[in-house]
Design an enzyme around this catalytic site. Structure first.
Site, mmCIF file in Angstrom:
data_model
loop_
_atom_site.group_PDB
_atom_site.id
_atom_site.type_symbol
_atom_site.label_atom_id
_atom_site.label_comp_id
_atom_site.label_asym_id
_atom_site.label_seq_id
_atom_site.Cartn_x
_atom_site.Cartn_y
_atom_site.Cartn_z
ATOM 1 N N LYS A 175 43.428 55.086 -3.451
ATOM 2 C CA LYS A 175 44.544 55.153 -2.947
ATOM 3 C C LYS A 175 44.223 55.462 -1.687
ATOM 4 O O LYS A 175 43.295 56.364 -0.786
ATOM 5 C CB LYS A 175 46.156 56.507 -3.135
ATOM 6 C CG LYS A 175 46.329 56.256 -4.629
ATOM 7 C CD LYS A 175 47.441 56.845 -4.351
ATOM 8 C CE LYS A 175 46.745 58.497 -4.740
ATOM 9 N NZ LYS A 175 48.008 59.454 -5.170
ATOM 10 N N THR A 207 57.132 60.626 4.004
ATOM 11 C CA THR A 207 56.546 59.811 3.183
ATOM 12 C C THR A 207 56.143 61.169 1.675
ATOM 13 O O THR A 207 55.147 61.100 0.716
ATOM 14 C CB THR A 207 54.859 59.712 3.556
ATOM 15 O OG1 THR A 207 54.403 61.186 4.016
ATOM 16 C CG2 THR A 207 55.221 58.734 4.507
ATOM 17 N N GLY A 209 56.072 62.998 -1.838
ATOM 18 C CA GLY A 209 55.943 62.640 -3.056
ATOM 19 C C GLY A 209 55.753 60.413 -3.277
ATOM 20 O O GLY A 209 55.961 60.394 -4.839
ATOM 21 N N THR A 210 54.967 60.111 -2.595
ATOM 22 C CA THR A 210 54.438 58.918 -2.454
ATOM 23 C C THR A 210 53.046 59.261 -3.479
ATOM 24 O O THR A 210 53.405 58.053 -4.177
ATOM 25 C CB THR A 210 53.584 58.875 -0.842
ATOM 26 O OG1 THR A 210 52.705 59.819 -0.987
ATOM 27 C CG2 THR A 210 54.923 58.088 -0.130
ATOM 28 N N GLY A 211 52.160 59.608 -3.820
ATOM 29 C CA GLY A 211 51.440 59.458 -4.909
ATOM 30 C C GLY A 211 52.242 60.100 -5.811
ATOM 31 O O GLY A 211 51.610 58.914 -6.913
ATOM 32 N N CYS A 212 53.102 61.392 -5.939
ATOM 33 C CA CYS A 212 53.828 60.816 -7.476
ATOM 34 C C CYS A 212 54.477 59.782 -7.951
ATOM 35 O O CYS A 212 54.116 59.312 -8.611
ATOM 36 C CB CYS A 212 54.682 62.231 -7.448
ATOM 37 S SG CYS A 212 53.826 63.759 -7.088
HETATM 38 N N1 LIG Z 1 52.399 54.972 5.361
HETATM 39 C C1 LIG Z 1 52.339 54.041 4.697
HETATM 40 N N2 LIG Z 1 52.531 53.272 4.402
HETATM 41 C C2 LIG Z 1 52.590 52.033 3.352
HETATM 42 N N3 LIG Z 1 52.354 52.600 1.997
HETATM 43 C C3 LIG Z 1 51.343 54.132 2.242
HETATM 44 C C4 LIG Z 1 52.097 54.821 3.331
HETATM 45 N N4 LIG Z 1 51.315 56.200 2.817
HETATM 46 C C5 LIG Z 1 50.817 55.835 2.175
HETATM 47 N N5 LIG Z 1 51.389 55.169 1.437
HETATM 48 C C6 LIG Z 1 50.788 53.940 0.144
HETATM 49 O O1 LIG Z 1 51.091 55.159 -0.618
HETATM 50 C C7 LIG Z 1 50.702 55.635 -2.054
HETATM 51 C C8 LIG Z 1 50.223 57.038 -1.873
HETATM 52 O O2 LIG Z 1 49.015 57.053 -1.350
HETATM 53 P P1 LIG Z 1 49.265 58.439 -0.265
HETATM 54 O O3 LIG Z 1 47.750 57.893 -0.281
HETATM 55 O O4 LIG Z 1 49.596 58.912 0.391
HETATM 56 O O5 LIG Z 1 49.041 59.160 -2.113
HETATM 57 P P2 LIG Z 1 48.963 60.780 -1.806
HETATM 58 O O6 LIG Z 1 48.447 61.663 -0.785
HETATM 59 O O7 LIG Z 1 48.951 61.248 -2.847
HETATM 60 O O8 LIG Z 1 50.422 61.621 -1.911
HETATM 61 P P3 LIG Z 1 51.385 63.165 -1.423
HETATM 62 O O9 LIG Z 1 51.163 63.089 -0.516
HETATM 63 O O10 LIG Z 1 52.491 62.694 -2.081
HETATM 64 O O11 LIG Z 1 50.396 63.233 -2.835
HETATM 65 C C9 LIG Z 1 48.959 54.160 -2.196
HETATM 66 O O12 LIG Z 1 49.507 52.843 -2.455
HETATM 67 C C10 LIG Z 1 48.919 54.380 -0.485
HETATM 68 O O13 LIG Z 1 48.798 52.694 -0.102
HETATM 69 C C1 LIG Z 2 55.362 69.766 -7.871
HETATM 70 C C2 LIG Z 2 54.805 68.824 -7.278
HETATM 71 N N1 LIG Z 2 53.448 67.621 -7.625
HETATM 72 C C3 LIG Z 2 53.404 67.621 -6.533
HETATM 73 C C4 LIG Z 2 52.888 67.002 -5.171
HETATM 74 C C5 LIG Z 2 51.844 66.049 -4.319
HETATM 75 O O1 LIG Z 2 53.350 65.414 -3.626
HETATM 76 C C6 LIG Z 2 54.014 68.430 -4.871
HETATM 77 N N2 LIG Z 2 54.303 68.442 -3.578
HETATM 78 N N3 LIG Z 2 54.993 69.463 -5.456
#
Ligand SMILES: Nc1ncnc2c1ncn2[C@@H]1O[C@H](COP(=O)(O)OP(=O)(O)OP(=O)(O)O)[C@@H](O)[C@H]1O
Ligand SMILES: Cc1ncc(CO)c(N)n1
Length: 267
Positions: A175, A207, A209-212
């Site tokens: 990602k 943003t 929770g984007t990854g989850c």
């Molecule tokens: N500002 C943004 N605009 C559009 N898409 C985004 C943005 N930030 C993240 N994404 C998308 O959101 C998804 C999650 O990506 P990201 O790399 O932010 O995950 P993450 O760091 O694991 O998230 P978290 O911080 O919640 O653990 C991916 O599809 C990424 O391309």
């Molecule tokens: C419980 C939990 N899982 C994953 C993340 C990563 O975004 C978070 N902030 N909290």
């Protein structure tokens, strides 16, 4: 029959990430959601204020009773916190012969709190990544797994995807949310082809929770029988909508809006 998905992850009391993000996303994608909580976090938009891992017994029991009775078409793992929890989850997923496994290798929350102990990374590499249908590391997580210091281009993301694939996952999504680029680029590698999923970067601080949410959407689509590339494509649309309508609630980094994609589809 309704598709069913299980998330094995940490609880986020603030409702934007972890178990709560996963269940909301499953529901939005018309999948029956179930959970096994590995750790309770006291969390809000300002950060993680406490981490309370559950006992191995409690985690095993939750997974056991759900999989032995209801079953799951796909399973997602999120915050696993320790080596012991990773080993347990890996064993249970093998015992129950779970077919679709999405491993989101959660390590650090946005504010910097540790959601995975350092010594657990080896267990993740050894036990869980080789079992995964899809893994979804962000750039710092990919670096931590590979022992790299930096990934700062799409070329480096492709290289990372290849090296991560060699650890045994069937598909790797690197990602690019953390890449300093005007577009938000994710790369899927299935052992043969690199597929790009690209959207314009949305300028917002909300943003959390984007990854989850992204990994949960992949899990939901796999549960319904979609291919990995279809699942990643839908998940990308889902997370882009959710970020574009991010919620300015609380005093810090607000959560994404899990209902935004449904609204967009019915507009
Ligand atoms: N500002 C943004 N605009 C559009 N898409 C985004 C943005 N930030 C993240 N994404 C998308 O959101 C998804 C999650 O990506 P990201 O790399 O932010 O995950 P993450 O760091 O694991 O998230 P978290 O911080 O919640 O653990 C991916 O599809 C990424 O391309
Ligand atoms: C419980 C939990 N899982 C994953 C993340 C990563 O975004 C978070 N902030 N909290």
């Amino acid at each position: 029959m309704k598709a069913k998905a299980l998330t094995i992850a940490g609880s986020d009391s603030g409702g934007g990430a972890g178990i709560q993000a996963d269940i909301k996303t499953f529901q939005e994608r018309d999948v029956f959601g179930m959970s096994a909580i590995t750790a309770i976090t006291a969390q809000n938009t300002l950060g993680v204020h406490g981490v309370y891992p559950q006992t191995l017994e409690a985690i095993e029991k939750q997974i056991d009773v759900v999989l032995s009775d209801i079953g799951a078409d796909s399973v997602k793992t999120g915050m696993l916190f320790s080596k012991e929890i990773i080993e347990l989850v890996s064993r249970l997923l093998k015992d129950y012969k779970v077919e679709n496994i999405v491993v989101d290798p959660v390590m650090i929350a946005k504010g910097g709190a540790k959601l995975l102990q350092d010594e657990a990374i080896e267990a993740l590499k050894k036990h869980l990544l080789p079992q995964a249908t899809v893994i979804t590391p962000n750039l710092p997580e990919a670096c931590a797994i590979l022992g790299w210091s930096d990934i700062n281009s799409t070329e480096a993301m492709e290289e990372a995807a290849l090296e991560l694939y060699k650890l045994g996952a069937k598909n790797v999504v690197v990602k690019g949310g953390h890449l300093n680029h005007e577009q938000s680029i994710d790369i899927l590698f299935d052992g043969k082809t690199y597929s790009y999923y690209t959207n314009n970067r949305i300028n917002t601080k909300h943003t959390h929770g984007t990854g989850c949410t992204f990994a949960a959407a992949i899990t939901a689509e796999l549960a319904k029988g979609n291919s990995v590339s279809e699942a990643v494509s839908t998940a990308k649309s889902f997370i882009t909508s959710a970020i574009s309508e991010g919620l300015a609630i609380g005093k810090g980094i607000g959560p994404t809006n899990h209902g935004a994609y449904r609204k967009e589809l019915t507009r």
